[in-house]
Design a protein around this motif. Structure first.
Motif, PDB file in Angstrom:
ATOM      1  N   VAL A 183       0.837  -1.202   0.000  1.00 25.17           N
ATOM      2  CA  VAL A 183       0.000   0.000   0.000  1.00 25.17           C
ATOM      3  C   VAL A 183       0.869   1.248   0.000  1.00 25.17           C
ATOM      4  O   VAL A 183       0.619   2.209  -0.729  1.00 25.17           O
ATOM      5  N   GLY A 184       1.924   1.254   0.831  1.00 20.68           N
ATOM      6  CA  GLY A 184       2.787   2.416   0.931  1.00 20.68           C
ATOM      7  C   GLY A 184       3.485   2.752  -0.370  1.00 20.68           C
ATOM      8  O   GLY A 184       3.827   3.912  -0.623  1.00 20.68           O
ATOM      9  N   ALA A 185       3.702   1.747  -1.221  1.00 18.28           N
ATOM     10  CA  ALA A 185       4.388   1.972  -2.487  1.00 18.28           C
ATOM     11  C   ALA A 185       3.467   2.566  -3.556  1.00 18.28           C
ATOM     12  O   ALA A 185       3.946   3.029  -4.594  1.00 18.28           O
ATOM     13  N   LEU A 186       2.149   2.561  -3.303  1.00 15.48           N
ATOM     14  CA  LEU A 186       1.206   3.100  -4.276  1.00 15.48           C
ATOM     15  C   LEU A 186       1.090   4.619  -4.150  1.00 15.48           C
ATOM     16  O   LEU A 186       1.265   5.184  -3.064  1.00 15.48           O
ATOM     17  N   LYS A 187       0.771   5.263  -5.244  1.00 13.74           N
ATOM     18  CA  LYS A 187       0.589   6.705  -5.222  1.00 13.74           C
ATOM     19  C   LYS A 187      -0.816   7.041  -4.716  1.00 13.74           C
ATOM     20  O   LYS A 187      -1.793   6.389  -5.097  1.00 13.74           O
ATOM     21  N   PRO A 188      -0.921   8.049  -3.853  1.00 19.31           N
ATOM     22  CA  PRO A 188      -2.249   8.479  -3.410  1.00 19.31           C
ATOM     23  C   PRO A 188      -3.125   8.822  -4.607  1.00 19.31           C
ATOM     24  O   PRO A 188      -2.692   9.478  -5.560  1.00 19.31           O
ATOM     25  N   GLY A 189      -4.369   8.346  -4.568  1.00 21.97           N
ATOM     26  CA  GLY A 189      -5.285   8.556  -5.675  1.00 21.97           C
ATOM     27  C   GLY A 189      -5.390   7.372  -6.619  1.00 21.97           C
ATOM     28  O   GLY A 189      -6.319   7.305  -7.431  1.00 21.97           O
ATOM     29  N   ALA A 190      -4.436   6.443  -6.508  1.00 22.04           N
ATOM     30  CA  ALA A 190      -4.482   5.254  -7.362  1.00 22.04           C
ATOM     31  C   ALA A 190      -5.613   4.327  -6.921  1.00 22.04           C
ATOM     32  O   ALA A 190      -6.023   4.317  -5.754  1.00 22.04           O
ATOM     33  N   THR A 191      -6.125   3.552  -7.841  1.00 18.75           N
ATOM     34  CA  THR A 191      -7.165   2.571  -7.535  1.00 18.75           C
ATOM     35  C   THR A 191      -6.538   1.186  -7.405  1.00 18.75           C
ATOM     36  O   THR A 191      -5.801   0.753  -8.298  1.00 18.75           O
ATOM     37  N   ALA A 192      -6.819   0.512  -6.311  1.00 19.48           N
ATOM     38  CA  ALA A 192      -6.266  -0.818  -6.063  1.00 19.48           C
ATOM     39  C   ALA A 192      -7.394  -1.828  -5.911  1.00 19.48           C
ATOM     40  O   ALA A 192      -8.484  -1.499  -5.423  1.00 19.48           O
ATOM     41  N   THR A 193      -7.119  -3.049  -6.342  1.00 20.07           N
ATOM     42  CA  THR A 193      -8.082  -4.138  -6.195  1.00 20.07           C
ATOM     43  C   THR A 193      -7.648  -5.040  -5.048  1.00 20.07           C
ATOM     44  O   THR A 193      -6.539  -5.587  -5.072  1.00 20.07           O
ATOM     45  N   LEU A 194      -8.517  -5.169  -4.069  1.00 19.98           N
ATOM     46  CA  LEU A 194      -8.246  -6.028  -2.912  1.00 19.98           C
ATOM     47  C   LEU A 194      -9.070  -7.303  -3.031  1.00 19.98           C
ATOM     48  O   LEU A 194     -10.295  -7.247  -3.210  1.00 19.98           O
ATOM     49  N   GLU A 195      -8.399  -8.444  -2.928  1.00 19.08           N
ATOM     50  CA  GLU A 195      -9.104  -9.719  -2.836  1.00 19.08           C
ATOM     51  C   GLU A 195      -9.282 -10.041  -1.357  1.00 19.08           C
ATOM     52  O   GLU A 195      -8.295 -10.148  -0.621  1.00 19.08           O
ATOM     53  N   VAL A 196     -10.531 -10.183  -0.932  1.00 20.82           N
ATOM     54  CA  VAL A 196     -10.802 -10.437   0.484  1.00 20.82           C
ATOM     55  C   VAL A 196     -11.681 -11.671   0.632  1.00 20.82           C
ATOM     56  O   VAL A 196     -12.380 -12.077  -0.302  1.00 20.82           O
ATOM     57  N   VAL A 197     -11.606 -12.252   1.831  1.00 21.90           N
ATOM     58  CA  VAL A 197     -12.533 -13.315   2.205  1.00 21.90           C
ATOM     59  C   VAL A 197     -13.455 -12.756   3.275  1.00 21.90           C
ATOM     60  O   VAL A 197     -12.991 -12.263   4.309  1.00 21.90           O
ATOM     61  N   VAL A 230     -10.613   0.002  -4.219  1.00 22.00           N
ATOM     62  CA  VAL A 230     -10.378   1.020  -3.206  1.00 22.00           C
ATOM     63  C   VAL A 230      -9.484   2.108  -3.778  1.00 22.00           C
ATOM     64  O   VAL A 230      -8.459   1.818  -4.415  1.00 22.00           O
ATOM     65  N   THR A 231      -9.855   3.356  -3.565  1.00 25.02           N
ATOM     66  CA  THR A 231      -9.016   4.485  -3.952  1.00 25.02           C
ATOM     67  C   THR A 231      -8.043   4.773  -2.811  1.00 25.02           C
ATOM     68  O   THR A 231      -8.470   5.101  -1.698  1.00 25.02           O
ATOM     69  N   ILE A 232      -6.765   4.637  -3.077  1.00 30.77           N
ATOM     70  CA  ILE A 232      -5.741   4.769  -2.044  1.00 30.77           C
ATOM     71  C   ILE A 232      -5.638   6.227  -1.579  1.00 30.77           C
ATOM     72  O   ILE A 232      -5.649   7.158  -2.385  1.00 30.77           O
ATOM     73  N   GLY A 233      -5.550   6.412  -0.259  1.00 31.89           N
ATOM     74  CA  GLY A 233      -5.406   7.743   0.305  1.00 31.89           C
ATOM     75  C   GLY A 233      -3.956   8.122   0.484  1.00 31.89           C
ATOM     76  O   GLY A 233      -3.037   7.364   0.149  1.00 31.89           O
ATOM     77  N   ASN A 234      -3.727   9.304   1.041  1.00 34.95           N
ATOM     78  CA  ASN A 234      -2.385   9.817   1.300  1.00 34.95           C
ATOM     79  C   ASN A 234      -2.070   9.655   2.778  1.00 34.95           C
ATOM     80  O   ASN A 234      -2.794  10.176   3.629  1.00 34.95           O
ATOM     81  N   LEU A 235      -1.008   8.931   3.084  1.00 32.19           N
ATOM     82  CA  LEU A 235      -0.643   8.698   4.481  1.00 32.19           C
ATOM     83  C   LEU A 235      -0.347  10.025   5.157  1.00 32.19           C
ATOM     84  O   LEU A 235       0.533  10.780   4.706  1.00 32.19           O
ATOM     85  N   PRO A 236      -1.062  10.361   6.247  1.00 35.91           N
ATOM     86  CA  PRO A 236      -0.826  11.635   6.930  1.00 35.91           C
ATOM     87  C   PRO A 236       0.588  11.720   7.489  1.00 35.91           C
ATOM     88  O   PRO A 236       1.188  10.711   7.865  1.00 35.91           O
TER      89      PRO A 236
END
Length: 474
Positions: free
Chosen positions: A334-348, A358-364
């Motif tokens: 997650v930290g390696a992604l740019k804020p604003g990027a869209t990521a696909t999470l596979e969940v159970v 999920v649209t990745i946010g910017n780490l405060p």
């Protein structure tokens, strides 16, 4: 007269010698690599002005003698030794480390902890000439710092990539352990993607290369002579090298240094969840075939995960197709992604597999803000004697942990708590043999802690409870 016994003995000797020479031929020759790379490896020394009476104990730091020896290198690595100066009003703290030149015009890469708090930074080249360095920027979360010295046509290292590294591959370090300039040690890659305490955003390269104090910030080379990592930490019980060394992948370091150079700060992706490891029992209860993934223990209100539909109890198995084996893999990705990027999470979720966008946010920048709005309700900051802020546990969290009271650590600043290894997400249930039922109770007990006497604290971390002790100085 032909002597069969002598003939067979001679043949056996030749074969044995051939095997020995063949075995030696299989070992790498590091000589060309060292000759080519050494000129670009530098020694870094710093000076920091301190008030005459300033010391670790004067700042309320605990006694390190009570800590397990294996963690001392992690805590002492950035603590400079100040010389005695009884008659003066000001003293100088000094530290020593390594670094390497990455551009002919004088950009130098090293560890943040090598130069943190320095008033003056001196870079010594291989010809023993010394240059004053300017700190361009530093990132504590990855322990990377970028320096600049004035120079032209300076020798540089070749920069490689850490991702193609394989476990078992030969690597070599050049640095200044204990001040011995340009010492060379070699070994192999022991593991990749290692997670270390309080290092959520670095998938460390583990090696068995001999690394000691002073090696910090120096380069780790592959057999092509390319830098693949920055030597950063060791695991030790004695204070010296014990076969476990950790390097920051150069892919991570270059991403950080590029942002420091162009923007002056580092932006990271943020999901807004609190996660924990999935053990065998949890895997079974969530209908997983094996213990893997990151279990979502808390979804922060109005955070990226909450907006993307992630729920408490979801187990994240992959991000953009990259598997999450250990929960610590998720912050790296997650930290390696740019804020604003869209990521696909596979969940159970409840035994069924789902894909969430999920649209990745910017780490405060402020770790207090990482918890998100609403997550720190009821939070109270303790006195600076401990250096932490805490928050009330929700009823859901208490039920999940099977406890009646306690507080969760939301932020750890420099101070005793950091030195004894506490980190955000830890739950404190007892302090100084008193039960903690609220943040207010914790703050009051923390203020009244005795000085120069062992104090106990019961801590829950990922469901495991343990007592630790520490001392507060005058």
């Amino acid at each position: 007269m032909f002597n069969l016994k002598s003939y067979l003995t001679a043949v056996a000797t030749v074969l044995l010698l051939g095997q020995t020479l063949s075995a030696r031929a299989d070992l790498p020759d590091f000589t060309p690599l060292v000759e080519e790379a050494s000129p670009a490896v530098v020694n870094i020394s710093t000076r920091q002005k301190l008030p005459d009476r300033m010391s670790a104990n004067a700042q309320g730091m605990p006694d390190l003698d009570g800590l397990p020896p294996m963690f001392r290198e992690f805590f002492e690595r950035g603590m400079p030794q100040a010389p005695r100066n009884p008659g003066g009003r000001q003293r100088e703290a000094q530290s020593l480390g390594s670094g390497f030149i990455i551009s002919p015009d004088g950009y130098v890469m090293t560890n943040n902890h090598v130069v943190a708090g320095a008033d003056e930074i001196i870079v010594r080249l291989s010809d023993r000439s010394e240059l004053k360095a300017k700190l361009i920027g530093a990132d504590a979360r990855t322990d990377v710092a970028l320096l600049k010295v004035e120079g032209k046509n300076l020798p540089t290292v070749k920069l490689g990539k850490s991702e193609p590294l394989k476990v078992g591959e030969w690597v070599l370090a050049i640095g200044s352990p204990f001040g011995f300039d340009h010492s060379v040690t070699a070994g192999i890659v022991s593991a990749k993607g290692r997670n270390l305490p309080n290092e959520s955003y670095v998938p460390f390269i583990q090696t068995d290369v001999a690394i000691n104090p002073g090696n910090s910030g120096g380069p780790l080379f592959n057999l092509k002579g390319e830098v693949v990592g920055i030597n950063s930490q060791i695991f030790t019980r004695s204070g010296g090298f014990m076969g476990l060394s950790f390097a920051i992948p150069i892919d991570v370091a270059l991403s950080v240094s590029d942002q420091l150079k162009t923007e002056g700060k580092v932006s990271r992706g943020w999901l807004g969840v609190v996660i924990q490891e999935v053990n065998k029992d949890l895997a079974e209860s969530f209908g997983l075939e094996k213990p893997a993934g990151a279990l979502v223990a808390q979804v922060l209100e109005d955070g990226p995960a909450a907006k993307g539909g992630l729920q408490v109890g979801d187990v994240i198995l992959s991000l953009d197709g990259k598997p999450i084996i250990m929960s610590g893999d998720l912050p790296h990705l997650v930290g390696a992604l740019k804020p604003g990027a869209t990521a696909t999470l596979e969940v159970v979720r409840e035994g069924a597999h789902k894909d969430l966008k999920v649209t990745i946010g910017n780490l405060p920048d402020d770790d207090d803000d990482v918890a998100g709005p609403g997550a720190t309700q009821g939070a109270e900051r303790s006195s600076n004697r401990l250096g932490i802020s805490v928050a009330e546990l929700t009823g859901e969290q208490r039920q999940a942990l099977d406890i009646k009271g306690g507080v969760m650590i939301k932020d750890v600043q420099d101070g005793p708590a950091a030195l004894i290894g506490l980190r955000p997400g830890d739950v404190i249930t007892h302090l100084n043999n008193q039960a903690i039922d609220s943040a207010k109770t914790f703050t009051q007990i923390a203020k009244d802690l005795p000085k120069n006497r062992s104090v106990s604290m019961r801590v829950l971390r990922q469901g495991r409870a343990s007592f630790i002790t520490f001392k507060l100085a005058e």
